[in-house]
Structure formats: structure tokens, C-alpha cells
Design a protein around this motif. Structure first.
Motif, PDB file in Angstrom:
ATOM      1  N   ASN A 282      -7.662  -5.515  11.617  1.00 27.67           N
ATOM      2  CA  ASN A 282      -8.576  -6.197  10.702  1.00 27.67           C
ATOM      3  C   ASN A 282      -8.006  -7.579  10.478  1.00 27.67           C
ATOM      4  OD1 ASN A 282     -10.406  -4.055  10.274  1.00 27.67           O
ATOM      5  ND2 ASN A 282      -9.089  -3.159   8.711  1.00 27.67           N
TER       6      ASN A 282
ATOM      7  N   TYR B  88      -7.989 -11.096   8.532  1.00 28.03           N
ATOM      8  CA  TYR B  88      -8.372 -11.625   7.231  1.00 28.03           C
ATOM      9  C   TYR B  88      -8.138 -13.130   7.128  1.00 28.03           C
ATOM     10  CZ  TYR B  88      -8.407  -6.756   5.645  1.00 28.03           C
ATOM     11  OH  TYR B  88      -8.678  -5.416   5.496  1.00 28.03           O
TER      12      TYR B  88
ATOM     13  N   LYS C 215      -4.116  -6.609   9.525  1.00 30.52           N
ATOM     14  CA  LYS C 215      -3.679  -5.249   9.247  1.00 30.52           C
ATOM     15  C   LYS C 215      -3.982  -4.385  10.467  1.00 30.52           C
ATOM     16  CE  LYS C 215      -4.517  -1.210   6.311  1.00 30.52           C
ATOM     17  NZ  LYS C 215      -5.263  -0.664   5.139  1.00 30.52           N
TER      18      LYS C 215
ATOM     19  N   GLN D 178     -10.383 -12.455   2.661  1.00 32.94           N
ATOM     20  CA  GLN D 178     -11.730 -12.134   3.139  1.00 32.94           C
ATOM     21  C   GLN D 178     -11.651 -11.608   4.574  1.00 32.94           C
ATOM     22  OE1 GLN D 178     -14.293 -15.558   3.140  1.00 32.94           O
ATOM     23  NE2 GLN D 178     -15.794 -14.625   4.512  1.00 32.94           N
TER      24      GLN D 178
ATOM     25  N   GLU E   3      -8.934 -17.064   0.860  1.00 32.62           N
ATOM     26  CA  GLU E   3      -9.997 -17.813   0.198  1.00 32.62           C
ATOM     27  C   GLU E   3      -9.583 -19.251  -0.067  1.00 32.62           C
ATOM     28  OE1 GLU E   3     -10.737 -15.572  -3.305  1.00 32.62           O
ATOM     29  OE2 GLU E   3     -11.626 -13.861  -2.243  1.00 32.62           O
TER      30      GLU E   3
ATOM     31  N   PHE F 257      -3.184 -10.200  -0.146  1.00 39.80           N
ATOM     32  CA  PHE F 257      -3.836  -9.012   0.414  1.00 39.80           C
ATOM     33  C   PHE F 257      -3.858  -7.891  -0.610  1.00 39.80           C
ATOM     34  CE2 PHE F 257      -3.266  -4.883   2.586  1.00 39.80           C
ATOM     35  CZ  PHE F 257      -4.482  -4.818   3.260  1.00 39.80           C
ATOM     36  N   MET F 258      -2.738  -7.656  -1.269  1.00 38.65           N
ATOM     37  CA  MET F 258      -2.661  -6.596  -2.266  1.00 38.65           C
ATOM     38  C   MET F 258      -3.537  -6.899  -3.485  1.00 38.65           C
ATOM     39  SD  MET F 258      -0.829  -4.139  -1.130  1.00 38.65           S
ATOM     40  CE  MET F 258      -0.384  -3.230  -2.620  1.00 38.65           C
ATOM     41  N   ALA F 259      -3.788  -8.177  -3.743  1.00 40.91           N
ATOM     42  CA  ALA F 259      -4.624  -8.571  -4.878  1.00 40.91           C
ATOM     43  C   ALA F 259      -6.095  -8.694  -4.489  1.00 40.91           C
ATOM     44  CB  ALA F 259      -4.124  -9.891  -5.450  1.00 40.91           C
ATOM     45  N   ASN F 260      -6.437  -8.275  -3.257  1.00 41.46           N
ATOM     46  CA  ASN F 260      -7.820  -8.343  -2.754  1.00 41.46           C
ATOM     47  C   ASN F 260      -8.368  -9.773  -2.765  1.00 41.46           C
ATOM     48  OD1 ASN F 260      -8.157  -5.513  -2.258  1.00 41.46           O
ATOM     49  ND2 ASN F 260      -8.362  -5.215  -4.480  1.00 41.46           N
ATOM     50  N   LYS F 261      -7.508 -10.730  -2.411  1.00 39.15           N
ATOM     51  CA  LYS F 261      -7.924 -12.124  -2.379  1.00 39.15           C
ATOM     52  C   LYS F 261      -8.003 -12.663  -0.945  1.00 39.15           C
ATOM     53  CE  LYS F 261      -6.363 -13.332  -7.023  1.00 39.15           C
ATOM     54  NZ  LYS F 261      -5.515 -14.226  -7.858  1.00 39.15           N
TER      55      LYS F 261
ATOM     56  N   GLU G 101       0.817  -1.214   0.000  1.00 40.02           N
ATOM     57  CA  GLU G 101       0.000   0.000   0.000  1.00 40.02           C
ATOM     58  C   GLU G 101       0.853   1.268   0.000  1.00 40.02           C
ATOM     59  OE1 GLU G 101      -4.193  -1.274   1.931  1.00 40.02           O
ATOM     60  OE2 GLU G 101      -2.609  -0.994   3.423  1.00 40.02           O
TER      61      GLU G 101
END
Length: 253
Positions: A213, A215, A197, A237, A218, A231-235, A143
Motif C-alpha cells: 500500500n 501512501y 506498508k 493518504q 497530506e 501513519f499511526m495517526a492516520n495522517k 501497529e
């Protein structure tokens, strides 16, 4: 001619300084990075402190002084007040201030549960225990910020019931704060993974605390070292929020 020579010498000096600075940064060991991270979070204050906080429906208290520790949690069960105590002497459970006997298996389970919450509450303190092994995995960008990536494993001797858990810490290269962490743990059907995070950082009487947070990946077929990429690839949950409330810190003499 002399002016040009002066300029060349000056440029060489600046270049040399930058090389030296980069070399010194590259030479930071995992141990040194963790030491600076602990110092940024409060350092030796952790070693002689009484910390109290609420987490979910339980009250927690930790007293550390002169190498001794006493970790507690207190909660209501039916009409009784339960207090679990983990110390250098082992585990004890009290019900309405009366000590009760628990089986070895339950004592082990309760100990791990008490220790886990207290362990996460004061990170990175504890990462210099004798049973901890640290390894640098280089640097990464998450980020838009640069981080040291540190892998932590534990010896069986002194590493506790969950000595085979593996942790990764992402330590900010500027502030030396732990902004992200991940860990693996045993489940009935294999390994489980979590990625956290940090947010809501605050300092209470000299000690830094954060919420997380929490996570869940998946896919369970992965390497813990890859969780930052996921995490950076939004994979990942979002599973839950880890929030400490009503934090109190007393520095002990």
C-alpha cells in the motif's frame, strides 16, 4: 541458609542472562540488522537468479549472476514491442528487436525508471551495495509490533542518478522482514515523500516478495523520519497499490 544462597545465585544467573541477551540485542548494528533481513528474504539466492514478473502493463525480467546484472522491461507502444535493457554495460532500447538510439537525457530517464521497479521488487536485497550507508534510528512500535528503524543514504559515487534520495526501513525485530518503508525524492518544487506498508508476502522458489500500500503525506513540510508517526495517526493518504503479478524465479548455477 544454603538453600537461600542457591536461590540468590540462581536469580543472579537468570538476571545476568537477560542482561546479556538485552545487551546483545542492543548491540546489533544497522549493518547486522540489514544482513539478517536480506537473509530472511532469500539471501544469496538473489545473487544468482532470474526473476520475472508483471507490474501494471509491463513485463519485467532481472538476471543476476557472478556480479553481472541485466534488468529489463517490455511493453507495447502503438504497434511496436519496446524492450528496455539496463546492464553493467549501460542502457539500451530495442523496438521490435531492433536497437534504437535515444538521447542521453532519455537514456538516463528510462534507466532510472527500469532500475526503480527492479530495486523495490527485491528489497531488502541491494542494501549492502558499496554506495549504501546505513544508520540505526533505534526501535519503534507500529501497529503493536516492534521494529528496527534504519535510515539509508547513498554516496554520489555509485549511488545512481537519484543518489540524494533518502530511505527509511522498518525491520521486524522477530522475523527481520521489511514491513514498512519510506523514501524522499526530488520534485520540481521540492521534495516528495512516500510511505509503504507491505502485504501479501509470499515466497517463490526461495525468494520473498511483497506488495505494498503506497501512501502520500497530506503535508509536504515534514521530516522523513516522522512518517511512521503520521501513519499511526492516520495522517497519510492511500495513493496506490504496488502489486507484482505472475512472479517466476529460476535459481541459476
Amino acid at each position: 541458609m544454603f538453600r537461600n544462597a542457591f536461590i540468590i545465585v540462581g536469580l543472579l544467573f537468570v538476571f545476568g542472562c537477560k542482561q546479556k541477551q538485552n545487551h546483545e540485542m542492543a548491540e546489533l548494528s544497522a549493518e547486522e540488522i540489514v544482513n539478517q533481513s536480506i537473509e530472511a528474504a532469500g539471501g544469496d539466492v538473489f545473487k544468482h537468479s532470474k526473476i520475472e514478473f508483471d507490474f501494471r502493463d509491463m513485463h519485467y525480467k532481472a538476471v543476476r549472476k557472478n556480479g553481472s546484472f541485466r534488468l529489463e522491461r517490455q511493453f507495447k507502444k502503438a504497434n511496436s514491442e519496446i524492450r528496455d535493457v539496463l546492464s553493467n554495460s549501460g542502457f539500451e532500447r530495442f523496438e521490435d528487436d531492433e536497437k534504437v538510439q535515444v538521447s542521453d537525457s532519455l537514456a538516463s530517464l528510462y534507466s532510472a525508471s527500469v532500475n526503480s521497479v527492479h530495486y523495490f521488487s527485491v528489497l531488502p536485497y541491494g542494501l549492502n551495495d558499496k554506495a549504501v550507508h546505513k544508520k540505526s534510528l533505534g526501535t519503534v512500535n507500529i501497529e503493536g509490533k516492534d521494529y528496527y528503524k534504519i535510515k539509508v543514504t547513498f554516496s554520489e559515487d555509485g549511488g545512481g542518478e537519484d543518489f540524494d534520495d533518502v530511505f527509511i526501513y522498518w525491520i521486524n525485530k522477530t522475523s527481520f522482514n521489511v514491513d514498512y518503508l519510506a523514501y524522499s525524492f526530488k520534485e520540481k518544487d521540492g521534495l516528495g515523500y512516500r510511505f509503504r506498508k507491505a502485504y501479501n508476502a509470499r515466497v517463490v522458489n526461495g525468494l520473498r516478495f511483497v506488495d505494498y500500500n503506497n501512501y502520500l503525506p497530506e503535508n509536504s513540510v515534514l521530516k522523513i523520519e516522522d512518517l511512521d508517526d503520521l501513519f499511526m495517526a492516520n495522517k497519510l493518504q492511500l495513493l496506490s497499490n504496488i502489486e507484482l503479478r505472475n512472479i517466476k524465479v529460476e535459481v541459476l548455477n
